[in-house]
Design a protein around this motif. Structure first.
Motif, PDB file in Angstrom:
ATOM      1  N   ASN A   1      63.756  67.230  46.517  1.00  0.00           N
ATOM      2  CA  ASN A   1      64.748  67.735  45.573  1.00  0.00           C
ATOM      3  C   ASN A   1      65.828  66.693  45.275  1.00  0.00           C
ATOM      4  OD1 ASN A   1      63.418  70.162  45.374  1.00  0.00           O
ATOM      5  ND2 ASN A   1      64.727  71.223  46.829  1.00  0.00           N
ATOM      6  N   ALA A   2      66.219  65.921  46.284  1.00  0.00           N
ATOM      7  CA  ALA A   2      67.225  64.872  46.069  1.00  0.00           C
ATOM      8  C   ALA A   2      66.684  63.810  45.114  1.00  0.00           C
ATOM      9  CB  ALA A   2      67.637  64.244  47.390  1.00  0.00           C
ATOM     10  N   GLY A   3      65.444  63.399  45.320  1.00  0.00           N
ATOM     11  CA  GLY A   3      64.833  62.410  44.428  1.00  0.00           C
ATOM     12  C   GLY A   3      64.674  62.926  43.013  1.00  0.00           C
ATOM     13  N   ASP A   4      64.212  64.172  42.895  1.00  0.00           N
ATOM     14  CA  ASP A   4      64.044  64.778  41.567  1.00  0.00           C
ATOM     15  C   ASP A   4      65.397  64.977  40.882  1.00  0.00           C
ATOM     16  OD1 ASP A   4      61.341  64.825  42.032  1.00  0.00           O
ATOM     17  OD2 ASP A   4      61.231  66.984  42.432  1.00  0.00           O
ATOM     18  N   GLY A   5      66.401  65.377  41.668  1.00  0.00           N
ATOM     19  CA  GLY A   5      67.731  65.570  41.108  1.00  0.00           C
ATOM     20  C   GLY A   5      68.342  64.268  40.633  1.00  0.00           C
ATOM     21  N   LEU A   6      68.089  63.214  41.369  1.00  0.00           N
ATOM     22  CA  LEU A   6      68.584  61.892  40.988  1.00  0.00           C
ATOM     23  C   LEU A   6      67.930  61.439  39.679  1.00  0.00           C
ATOM     24  CD1 LEU A   6      70.561  59.842  42.092  1.00  0.00           C
ATOM     25  CD2 LEU A   6      68.708  58.852  43.412  1.00  0.00           C
ATOM     26  N   SER A   7      66.646  61.675  39.562  1.00  0.00           N
ATOM     27  CA  SER A   7      65.942  61.344  38.313  1.00  0.00           C
ATOM     28  C   SER A   7      66.503  62.150  37.145  1.00  0.00           C
ATOM     29  CB  SER A   7      64.446  61.629  38.452  1.00  0.00           C
ATOM     30  OG  SER A   7      63.874  60.791  39.407  1.00  0.00           O
ATOM     31  N   GLU A   8      66.771  63.423  37.393  1.00  0.00           N
ATOM     32  CA  GLU A   8      67.334  64.289  36.349  1.00  0.00           C
ATOM     33  C   GLU A   8      68.735  63.818  35.945  1.00  0.00           C
ATOM     34  OE1 GLU A   8      67.875  67.393  33.594  1.00  0.00           O
ATOM     35  OE2 GLU A   8      66.059  66.562  34.501  1.00  0.00           O
ATOM     36  N   ALA A   9      69.548  63.417  36.910  1.00  0.00           N
ATOM     37  CA  ALA A   9      70.897  62.918  36.606  1.00  0.00           C
ATOM     38  C   ALA A   9      70.817  61.659  35.739  1.00  0.00           C
ATOM     39  CB  ALA A   9      71.655  62.632  37.901  1.00  0.00           C
ATOM     40  N   HIS A  10      69.888  60.766  36.071  1.00  0.00           N
ATOM     41  CA  HIS A  10      69.715  59.546  35.272  1.00  0.00           C
ATOM     42  C   HIS A  10      69.212  59.883  33.869  1.00  0.00           C
ATOM     43  CE1 HIS A  10      69.306  56.994  39.154  1.00  0.00           C
ATOM     44  NE2 HIS A  10      70.568  57.203  38.833  1.00  0.00           N
ATOM     45  N   ARG A  11      68.297  60.844  33.776  1.00  0.00           N
ATOM     46  CA  ARG A  11      67.781  61.262  32.470  1.00  0.00           C
ATOM     47  C   ARG A  11      68.911  61.813  31.609  1.00  0.00           C
ATOM     48  NH1 ARG A  11      66.699  65.228  29.436  1.00  0.00           N
ATOM     49  NH2 ARG A  11      67.380  66.797  30.902  1.00  0.00           N
ATOM     50  N   ARG A  12      69.785  62.616  32.228  1.00  0.00           N
ATOM     51  CA  ARG A  12      70.920  63.178  31.484  1.00  0.00           C
ATOM     52  C   ARG A  12      71.848  62.079  30.980  1.00  0.00           C
ATOM     53  NH1 ARG A  12      72.855  68.063  35.513  1.00  0.00           N
ATOM     54  NH2 ARG A  12      70.974  69.356  35.336  1.00  0.00           N
ATOM     55  N   LYS A  13      72.096  61.058  31.807  1.00  0.00           N
ATOM     56  CA  LYS A  13      72.964  59.952  31.389  1.00  0.00           C
ATOM     57  C   LYS A  13      72.365  59.190  30.221  1.00  0.00           C
ATOM     58  CE  LYS A  13      75.414  58.934  35.664  1.00  0.00           C
ATOM     59  NZ  LYS A  13      75.599  57.957  36.746  1.00  0.00           N
ATOM     60  N   TRP A  14      71.067  58.893  30.311  1.00  0.00           N
ATOM     61  CA  TRP A  14      70.394  58.168  29.229  1.00  0.00           C
ATOM     62  C   TRP A  14      70.392  58.984  27.947  1.00  0.00           C
ATOM     63  CZ3 TRP A  14      69.294  53.272  28.675  1.00  0.00           C
ATOM     64  CH2 TRP A  14      69.206  52.479  29.816  1.00  0.00           C
ATOM     65  N   LYS A  15      70.157  60.284  28.069  1.00  0.00           N
ATOM     66  CA  LYS A  15      70.141  61.154  26.893  1.00  0.00           C
ATOM     67  C   LYS A  15      71.511  61.176  26.242  1.00  0.00           C
ATOM     68  CE  LYS A  15      68.794  65.762  25.302  1.00  0.00           C
ATOM     69  NZ  LYS A  15      69.384  65.517  24.044  1.00  0.00           N
ATOM     70  N   ALA A  16      72.565  61.315  27.048  1.00  0.00           N
ATOM     71  CA  ALA A  16      73.926  61.336  26.497  1.00  0.00           C
ATOM     72  C   ALA A  16      74.255  60.008  25.817  1.00  0.00           C
ATOM     73  CB  ALA A  16      74.929  61.634  27.606  1.00  0.00           C
ATOM     74  N   ALA A  17      73.849  58.907  26.434  1.00  0.00           N
ATOM     75  CA  ALA A  17      74.120  57.594  25.855  1.00  0.00           C
ATOM     76  C   ALA A  17      73.333  57.391  24.564  1.00  0.00           C
ATOM     77  CB  ALA A  17      73.769  56.498  26.851  1.00  0.00           C
ATOM     78  N   SER A  18      72.079  57.800  24.548  1.00  0.00           N
ATOM     79  CA  SER A  18      71.269  57.599  23.344  1.00  0.00           C
ATOM     80  C   SER A  18      71.690  58.543  22.231  1.00  0.00           C
ATOM     81  CB  SER A  18      69.781  57.768  23.653  1.00  0.00           C
ATOM     82  OG  SER A  18      69.486  59.099  24.001  1.00  0.00           O
ATOM     83  N   ASP A  19      72.157  59.752  22.574  1.00  0.00           N
ATOM     84  CA  ASP A  19      72.650  60.664  21.539  1.00  0.00           C
ATOM     85  C   ASP A  19      73.883  60.081  20.865  1.00  0.00           C
ATOM     86  OD1 ASP A  19      70.645  62.459  22.043  1.00  0.00           O
ATOM     87  OD2 ASP A  19      71.900  63.893  23.139  1.00  0.00           O
ATOM     88  N   GLY A  20      74.774  59.481  21.642  1.00  0.00           N
ATOM     89  CA  GLY A  20      75.967  58.853  21.072  1.00  0.00           C
ATOM     90  C   GLY A  20      75.604  57.674  20.202  1.00  0.00           C
ATOM     91  N   TYR A  21      74.632  56.884  20.619  1.00  0.00           N
ATOM     92  CA  TYR A  21      74.191  55.726  19.850  1.00  0.00           C
ATOM     93  C   TYR A  21      73.550  56.171  18.542  1.00  0.00           C
ATOM     94  CZ  TYR A  21      71.631  51.594  18.405  1.00  0.00           C
ATOM     95  OH  TYR A  21      71.138  50.555  17.683  1.00  0.00           O
ATOM     96  N   THR A  22      72.695  57.187  18.611  1.00  0.00           N
ATOM     97  CA  THR A  22      72.009  57.680  17.420  1.00  0.00           C
ATOM     98  C   THR A  22      73.013  58.207  16.405  1.00  0.00           C
ATOM     99  OG1 THR A  22      70.108  58.268  18.760  1.00  0.00           O
ATOM    100  CG2 THR A  22      70.240  59.276  16.600  1.00  0.00           C
ATOM    101  N   LYS A  23      74.016  58.957  16.886  1.00  0.00           N
ATOM    102  CA  LYS A  23      75.017  59.510  15.971  1.00  0.00           C
ATOM    103  C   LYS A  23      75.833  58.401  15.312  1.00  0.00           C
ATOM    104  CE  LYS A  23      75.409  63.872  18.363  1.00  0.00           C
ATOM    105  NZ  LYS A  23      76.224  64.702  19.283  1.00  0.00           N
TER     106      LYS A  23
END
Length: 85
Positions: A53-75
């Motif tokens: 769960n810690a490994g999966d949660g860490l991957s999810e946290a990184h995915r959320r950061k990348w998504k937030a960064a790419s959404d800002g870039y796209t906008k």
């Protein structure tokens, strides 16, 4: 008397079961703790549910950061294109 001993032994056994296991979502929201648990699991070469769960949660946290960064870039890129920049 036997019931008292039985209850004490049962409580001691249950309390010695180890750390509480958290969900993937918990670790995604608590990235620092996920990193700590993930490092401990790698050092000890353990693969428990909590480690997974810690490994999966860490991957999810990184995915959320990348998504937030790419959404800002796209906008911002979309706004620049509309403005003719």
């Amino acid at each position: 008397m036997k019931k008292t001993y039985f209850c004490l032994i049962a409580i001691m056994m249950l309390s010695a079961c180890g750390d509480a296991s958290h969900s993937k979502d918990y670790y995604a929201d608590h990235e620092d703790e996920a990193i700590k648990v993930n490092n401990e699991c790698r050092t000890a070469s353990t693969l428990s549910e909590n480690c997974k769960n810690a490994g999966d949660g860490l991957s999810e946290a990184h995915r959320r950061k990348w998504k937030a960064a790419s959404d800002g870039y796209t906008k911002s890129a979309h706004t620049s294109i509309k403005a003719g920049i």
